[in-house]
Design a protein around this motif. Structure first.
Motif, PDB file in Angstrom:
ATOM      1  N   ARG A  37      -2.202  -4.166   6.789  1.00 46.68           N
ATOM      2  CA  ARG A  37      -2.577  -2.766   6.590  1.00 46.68           C
ATOM      3  C   ARG A  37      -3.425  -2.274   7.758  1.00 46.68           C
ATOM      4  O   ARG A  37      -4.114  -3.061   8.410  1.00 46.68           O
ATOM      5  CB  ARG A  37      -3.384  -2.621   5.288  1.00 46.68           C
ATOM      6  CG  ARG A  37      -2.622  -3.027   4.050  1.00 46.68           C
ATOM      7  CD  ARG A  37      -3.458  -2.852   2.803  1.00 46.68           C
ATOM      8  NE  ARG A  37      -2.698  -3.242   1.617  1.00 46.68           N
ATOM      9  CZ  ARG A  37      -2.966  -2.829   0.377  1.00 46.68           C
ATOM     10  NH1 ARG A  37      -4.001  -2.030   0.160  1.00 46.68           N
ATOM     11  NH2 ARG A  37      -2.219  -3.218  -0.633  1.00 46.68           N
ATOM     12  N   THR A  38      -3.375  -0.987   7.988  1.00 46.89           N
ATOM     13  CA  THR A  38      -4.267  -0.391   8.975  1.00 46.89           C
ATOM     14  C   THR A  38      -5.679  -0.331   8.386  1.00 46.89           C
ATOM     15  O   THR A  38      -5.847  -0.372   7.159  1.00 46.89           O
ATOM     16  CB  THR A  38      -3.823   1.027   9.336  1.00 46.89           C
ATOM     17  OG1 THR A  38      -3.996   1.875   8.194  1.00 46.89           O
ATOM     18  CG2 THR A  38      -2.368   1.044   9.793  1.00 46.89           C
ATOM     19  N   PRO A  39      -6.714  -0.222   9.228  1.00 52.19           N
ATOM     20  CA  PRO A  39      -8.071  -0.065   8.687  1.00 52.19           C
ATOM     21  C   PRO A  39      -8.189   1.132   7.742  1.00 52.19           C
ATOM     22  O   PRO A  39      -8.912   1.071   6.736  1.00 52.19           O
ATOM     23  CB  PRO A  39      -8.915   0.118   9.947  1.00 52.19           C
ATOM     24  CG  PRO A  39      -8.186  -0.643  10.994  1.00 52.19           C
ATOM     25  CD  PRO A  39      -6.726  -0.397  10.698  1.00 52.19           C
ATOM     26  N   GLU A  40      -7.472   2.206   8.054  1.00 52.28           N
ATOM     27  CA  GLU A  40      -7.523   3.399   7.193  1.00 52.28           C
ATOM     28  C   GLU A  40      -6.923   3.107   5.823  1.00 52.28           C
ATOM     29  O   GLU A  40      -7.438   3.578   4.794  1.00 52.28           O
ATOM     30  CB  GLU A  40      -6.779   4.557   7.860  1.00 52.28           C
ATOM     31  CG  GLU A  40      -7.465   5.119   9.089  1.00 52.28           C
ATOM     32  CD  GLU A  40      -7.368   4.214  10.308  1.00 52.28           C
ATOM     33  OE1 GLU A  40      -8.219   4.354  11.218  1.00 52.28           O
ATOM     34  OE2 GLU A  40      -6.445   3.349  10.358  1.00 52.28           O
ATOM     35  N   GLN A  41      -5.845   2.334   5.789  1.00 49.51           N
ATOM     36  CA  GLN A  41      -5.252   1.957   4.503  1.00 49.51           C
ATOM     37  C   GLN A  41      -6.180   1.030   3.735  1.00 49.51           C
ATOM     38  O   GLN A  41      -6.330   1.150   2.515  1.00 49.51           O
ATOM     39  CB  GLN A  41      -3.893   1.297   4.736  1.00 49.51           C
ATOM     40  CG  GLN A  41      -2.829   2.259   5.245  1.00 49.51           C
ATOM     41  CD  GLN A  41      -1.563   1.564   5.719  1.00 49.51           C
ATOM     42  OE1 GLN A  41      -1.558   0.357   5.986  1.00 49.51           O
ATOM     43  NE2 GLN A  41      -0.478   2.317   5.833  1.00 49.51           N
ATOM     44  N   GLY A  42      -6.815   0.100   4.453  1.00 43.40           N
ATOM     45  CA  GLY A  42      -7.771  -0.789   3.798  1.00 43.40           C
ATOM     46  C   GLY A  42      -8.967  -0.055   3.259  1.00 43.40           C
ATOM     47  O   GLY A  42      -9.546  -0.445   2.233  1.00 43.40           O
TER      48      GLY A  42
ATOM     49  N   PHE B 251       0.833  -1.201   0.000  1.00 46.58           N
ATOM     50  CA  PHE B 251       0.000   0.000   0.000  1.00 46.58           C
ATOM     51  C   PHE B 251       0.869   1.254   0.000  1.00 46.58           C
ATOM     52  O   PHE B 251       0.601   2.216  -0.733  1.00 46.58           O
ATOM     53  CB  PHE B 251      -0.922   0.020   1.222  1.00 46.58           C
ATOM     54  CG  PHE B 251      -1.714   1.286   1.348  1.00 46.58           C
ATOM     55  CD1 PHE B 251      -2.895   1.458   0.640  1.00 46.58           C
ATOM     56  CD2 PHE B 251      -1.259   2.327   2.144  1.00 46.58           C
ATOM     57  CE1 PHE B 251      -3.608   2.645   0.727  1.00 46.58           C
ATOM     58  CE2 PHE B 251      -1.961   3.516   2.239  1.00 46.58           C
ATOM     59  CZ  PHE B 251      -3.144   3.671   1.528  1.00 46.58           C
ATOM     60  N   LEU B 252       1.916   1.256   0.831  1.00 48.37           N
ATOM     61  CA  LEU B 252       2.787   2.425   0.898  1.00 48.37           C
ATOM     62  C   LEU B 252       3.436   2.696  -0.456  1.00 48.37           C
ATOM     63  O   LEU B 252       3.595   3.857  -0.862  1.00 48.37           O
ATOM     64  CB  LEU B 252       3.852   2.218   1.975  1.00 48.37           C
ATOM     65  CG  LEU B 252       3.315   2.110   3.407  1.00 48.37           C
ATOM     66  CD1 LEU B 252       4.450   1.781   4.374  1.00 48.37           C
ATOM     67  CD2 LEU B 252       2.602   3.388   3.823  1.00 48.37           C
ATOM     68  N   ALA B 253       3.809   1.629  -1.159  1.00 48.02           N
ATOM     69  CA  ALA B 253       4.394   1.798  -2.497  1.00 48.02           C
ATOM     70  C   ALA B 253       3.353   2.339  -3.479  1.00 48.02           C
ATOM     71  O   ALA B 253       3.630   3.270  -4.246  1.00 48.02           O
ATOM     72  CB  ALA B 253       4.950   0.468  -2.993  1.00 48.02           C
ATOM     73  N   ALA B 254       2.145   1.769  -3.452  1.00 48.78           N
ATOM     74  CA  ALA B 254       1.088   2.200  -4.373  1.00 48.78           C
ATOM     75  C   ALA B 254       0.660   3.638  -4.090  1.00 48.78           C
ATOM     76  O   ALA B 254       0.362   4.402  -5.013  1.00 48.78           O
ATOM     77  CB  ALA B 254      -0.107   1.263  -4.263  1.00 48.78           C
TER      78      ALA B 254
END
Length: 319
Positions: free
Chosen positions: A241-246, A9-12
């Motif tokens: 992932r954190t819920p916010e990232q999800g 996610f951090l990369a995307a």
């Protein structure tokens, strides 16, 4: 599609357009199922911060009210409402949707987030396999019942939270109740997520003035994952992932102008349209099978129910 964890996610996110989410949605209403924890609560929080009216549809009243209090306190937005509903009871889903249409004049966005994964097969009071009732039939009935209200509202959207697990499943119309062979809760869940993808594609073809989408949030640190897969959660907790990232792609699909410009009925991960099948996959289904999944009259021949959402719901005659 194999990039599912936090680092992915951090990369995307380096490619995300920040202004896509720099919007106000004041005056727009959002109905979110399973909104008291995990991805659902993170989505509700993000929308409330942007001024939207949030309808939280939850099963547990105490947890829902606690989550609502958190959202109101953090966002200052008091337009957050709790509705109590058990999505596994499909007649009540229909009754809720009908009551909601009578009470509210508009619904701009429906977010089907709630889900269920069972360790062993169980049936509800209507004789339906519980996780199917929540993940598929409940989602279908809620969506179809609310379509008239969505169609009367500005820029209507329907987003369903699916899972990349569906990539290992081919649509199985002949075993929707998971009553044949050994019951594997994880694979049953993955099958339901495949059904959600097919459902989204088919509804998008029929209701062309509503923008439909379905998405994979990646592996997220939520109570659902911890409860359903405790060993996996313990070993991978630091990578989840954190819920916010999800919730990021859910929110993007729900509020951004960019998302609405994409074709309806598509599958997303990290704000990008992705394939619903792996390369050289055996998971493709025939158009007839896919059409049957979203035709209640046709489903009468393959589901153990007699259903008509226009006149009410009658669940009967298990095959």
């Amino acid at each position: 599609m194999i990039m599912l964890f936090r680092n992915a996610f951090l990369a995307a996110s380096k490619q995300f357009v920040e202004k896509d989410l720099e919007v106000s949605v004041a005056g727009r209403s959002f109905l979110i199922t399973g909104a008291n924890s995990g991805i659902g609560k993170a989505t509700a929080m993000a929308i409330a911060k942007r001024g939207g009216t949030v309808h939280m549809v939850c099963r547990n009243k105490d947890k829902a009210e606690e989550a609502r209090a958190d959202i109101v306190k953090e966002t200052g937005n008091k337009e957050v409402y709790v509705h109590i509903l058990d999505l596994s009871e499909t007649k009540k889903v229909w009754e809720f949707a009908e009551a909601f249409k009578r009470k509210y004049k508009a619904l701009n966005v429906l977010i089907n987030n709630a889900g269920s994964i069972m360790s062993q097969r169980d049936v509800n009071v209507e004789g339906l396999e519980k996780s199917f009732a929540v993940n598929v039939l409940g989602v279908y009935i809620l969506t179809k019942s609310l379509i008239p209200l969505l169609e009367k509202s500005a820029d209507p959207r329907v987003i369903t939270v699916s899972s990349g697990g569906m990539l290992v499943q081919k649509l199985r119309i002949g075993n929707l109740q998971s009553d044949r062979g050994r019951y594997d809760g994880t694979m049953v869940y993955a099958q339901h997520k495949r059904q959600q993808v097919v459902m989204t594609e088919q509804l998008a073809k029929t209701h062309t003035n509503i923008h439909f989408s379905v998405m994979h949030p990646g592996w997220v640190d939520t109570p659902a994952v911890a409860n359903a897969m405790p060993d996996f959660h313990r070993s991978m907790k630091d990578s989840l992932r954190t819920p916010e990232q999800g919730a990021d792609t859910v929110v993007w699909l729900a509020v951004s102008e960019a998302a609405a410009k994409n074709p309806s009925g598509r599958f997303y991960q990290d704000r990008k349209m992705v394939s619903t099948h792996l390369p050289l996959a055996w998971t493709h289904s025939s158009p007839l099978e896919e059409q049957k999944l979203v035709s209640l009259r046709e489903l009468g021949t393959s589901l153990p129910i007699n259903t008509d959402i226009k006149t009410g719901l009658s669940i009967s005659s298990l095959f």
